[in-house]
Design an enzyme around this catalytic site. Structure first.
Site, PDB file in Angstrom:
ATOM      1  CG  ASP A   1       5.706   3.253   0.954  1.00  0.00           C
ATOM      2  OD1 ASP A   1       6.028   3.796   2.029  1.00  0.00           O
ATOM      3  OD2 ASP A   1       4.522   3.117   0.595  1.00  0.00           O
TER       4      ASP A   1
ATOM      5  CE  LYS B   1       2.050   4.527   8.563  1.00  0.00           C
ATOM      6  NZ  LYS B   1       0.664   4.562   8.944  1.00  0.00           N
TER       7      LYS B   1
ATOM      8  CE1 TYR C   1      -3.728   2.488   0.760  1.00  0.00           C
ATOM      9  CE2 TYR C   1      -2.308   3.295   2.520  1.00  0.00           C
ATOM     10  CZ  TYR C   1      -3.424   3.446   1.719  1.00  0.00           C
ATOM     11  OH  TYR C   1      -4.228   4.547   1.870  1.00  0.00           O
TER      12      TYR C   1
HETATM   13  N1  HOZ Z   1      -3.538   3.083   6.221  1.00  0.00           N
HETATM   14  C1  HOZ Z   1      -3.332   2.971   7.624  1.00  0.00           C
HETATM   15  C2  HOZ Z   1      -2.683   1.717   8.023  1.00  0.00           C
HETATM   16  N2  HOZ Z   1      -1.817   1.106   7.128  1.00  0.00           N
HETATM   17  C3  HOZ Z   1      -4.595   3.101   8.402  1.00  0.00           C
HETATM   18  C4  HOZ Z   1      -4.840   4.496   8.683  1.00  0.00           C
HETATM   19  C5  HOZ Z   1      -5.913   4.761   9.717  1.00  0.00           C
HETATM   20  O1  HOZ Z   1      -6.998   4.190   9.671  1.00  0.00           O
HETATM   21  O2  HOZ Z   1      -5.648   5.571  10.558  1.00  0.00           O
END
Ligand code: HOZ
Length: 428
Positions: free
Chosen positions: A238, A266, A143
């Site tokens: 990534d 992050k 992702y």
């Molecule tokens: N895409 C986030 C985890 N891989 C989740 C983001 C969220 O729901 O805060």
């Protein structure tokens, strides 16, 4: 009687799509009601009903120091007092850039943005600008945020909701993305032998966290490095999850591979919105105002986010915490494995430092296609059992869980004991 979380969720669903501002949070994969969180401190969070949980979501990764770390809170307060945004350069941005460049030898220059999505979207645009090619290769289950063109066979929320490719993205755009199975170097070699000259970049999570933790097999990442170099394509790591998480210099340091471009997010924002992309000088020189590849943002380099990030990175560096995170990760995962073994439920716990995923399957998955074969009903029962025990895990079988430096041995012991009880109940 309805809990306050339930009441709030009912209200939220009327005015926010699905009641949440990011899909996985809606608990669709695990059933039941999402918890509305009131506060967090250290390794614990408290919901609006006053229940406390040991938190292994940690805001999906940024909180490597735990919730409301004093150094981070102080930095945020101090920065906010001086003004929350200027839309002009600040000295702190320089400090952040220097921290990133000193940690990642493959990065000569770095640009700050507001999220991991923006970082990956910009990295792709930059790779296309540099190579003057348009095709992108990604791996299923990885992702890279929600930009058009990257939302095909994507992990995280898209996997959780079984959305193969998001609606609303034009065919013409999806046609620029080629998807391969993770860990399949042969498929990648074949593709490049046929269409290598069309491919601008390969983007990969070097340690995928968005289909759960899946290990790159020996030679896979090195193979990608070799192939992309041979065909004049760029390799994009990534490291939004793995950067500053699995090691100070991210997964590329662990595996000793220099990508052309790295995406971060992050941890570098310490819990505030941020992202970054960086790489070799001649590639980064494509970016406006130096070059013709445009990317901008009103809040880019936001002083409060940058202050929180610098405080996080400095505290992390000073703590020499990676050894401790790895020890805690091992302790927890070995404990969960033994508890599962005693119950004879087939469970594979994959761990990399402070990242871990509990897969309900016989053998560790090596790609998204194998993750999809795990037992999601079992995951659901386990998740809900753990929640009742006061342990908050990611509410999806496609996500990684996070340990922070605030997690204590007591938290780990409590979690292992809880897992033992939940596995025992699941067997009956
Ligand atoms: N895409 C986030 C985890 N891989 C989740 C983001 C969220 O729901 O805060």
């Amino acid at each position: 009687m309805l809990t306050r979380s339930k009441k709030l969720f009912q209200k939220a669903q009327k005015i926010i799509p699905g009641g949440v501002n990011s899909p996985v949070r809606a608990f669709k994969a695990v059933g039941g009601n999402p918890l509305f969180i009131r506060r967090g401190k250290g390794s614990r969070i408290e919901d609006v009903d006053g229940n406390t949980y040991v938190d292994y979501v940690c805001s999906w990764g940024p909180l490597i120091l735990g919730h409301a770390h004093p150094a981070v809170v102080k930095a945020i307060q101090h920065a906010a007092k001086n003004g929350s945004s200027f839309g002009a350069p600040t000295e702190m941005e320089l400090e952040m850039a220097q921290l990133i460049i000193s940690a990642f030898p493959s990065i000569d220059m770095v640009r700050l943005v507001n999220s991991g999505t923006e970082a990956c979207m910009s990295a792709i645009r930059m790779a296309r600008a540099f190579t003057n090619r348009s095709k992108i290769v990604k791996f299923s289950g990885c992702y890279h945020g929600h930009a058009d063109g990257l939302l095909v066979a994507a992990g995280s929320g898209a996997a959780t909701l079984t959305i193969p490719a998001s609606s609303g993205i034009p065919e013409s755009c999806l046609g620029e993305t080629i998807v391969l199975p993770f860990n399949d170097l042969q498929a990648c070699t074949k593709l490049f032998s046929e269409r290598g000259e069309e491919i601008a970049a390969v983007i990969v999570e070097p340690i995928p966290g968005n289909m759960g933790v899946v290990y790159p097999q020996d030679g896979f990442l090195k193979g990608l490095r070799r192939i992309t170099r041979n065909y004049g394509s760029l390799l994009i790591f990534d490291e939004v999850i793995s950067g500053f998480r699995v090691a100070w210099g991210g997964a590329q340091t662990l595996f000793n591979i220099a990508p052309d471009i790295t995406c971060l997010g992050k941890i570098i924002g310490g819990g505030l919105p941020i992202g970054a992309y960086g790489g070799r000088r001649e590639i980064m020189e494509q970016v406006a105002p130096l070059g013709g590849m445009y990317q901008a943002g009103t809040l880019s380099g936001n002083p409060v986010a940058v202050a929180a990030g610098i405080a996080t990175l400095k505290t992390l560096k000073g703590s020499h915490g990676y050894g401790r995170l790895d020890r805690m990760g091992k302790l927890l995962c070995e404990g969960i494995r033994s508890a599962a073994d005693r119950s004879t439920i087939p469970v594979r716990v994959e761990q990399c430092g402070s990242l871990f995923t509990i897969f309900f399957c016989e053998t560790p998955p090596s790609c998204y296609e194998e993750v999809k074969n795990c037992d999601f009903e079992a995951f659901k029962r386990f998740f809900n059992g753990m929640l009742k025990e006061g342990v908050y895990l990611p509410p999806s079988p496609f996500e990684t869980a996070f340990i922070s430096l605030a997690h204590t041995k007591n938290d780990i012991t409590m979690t292992i004991e809880a897992a033992g009880r939940v596995f025992a109940k699941m067997r009956n």
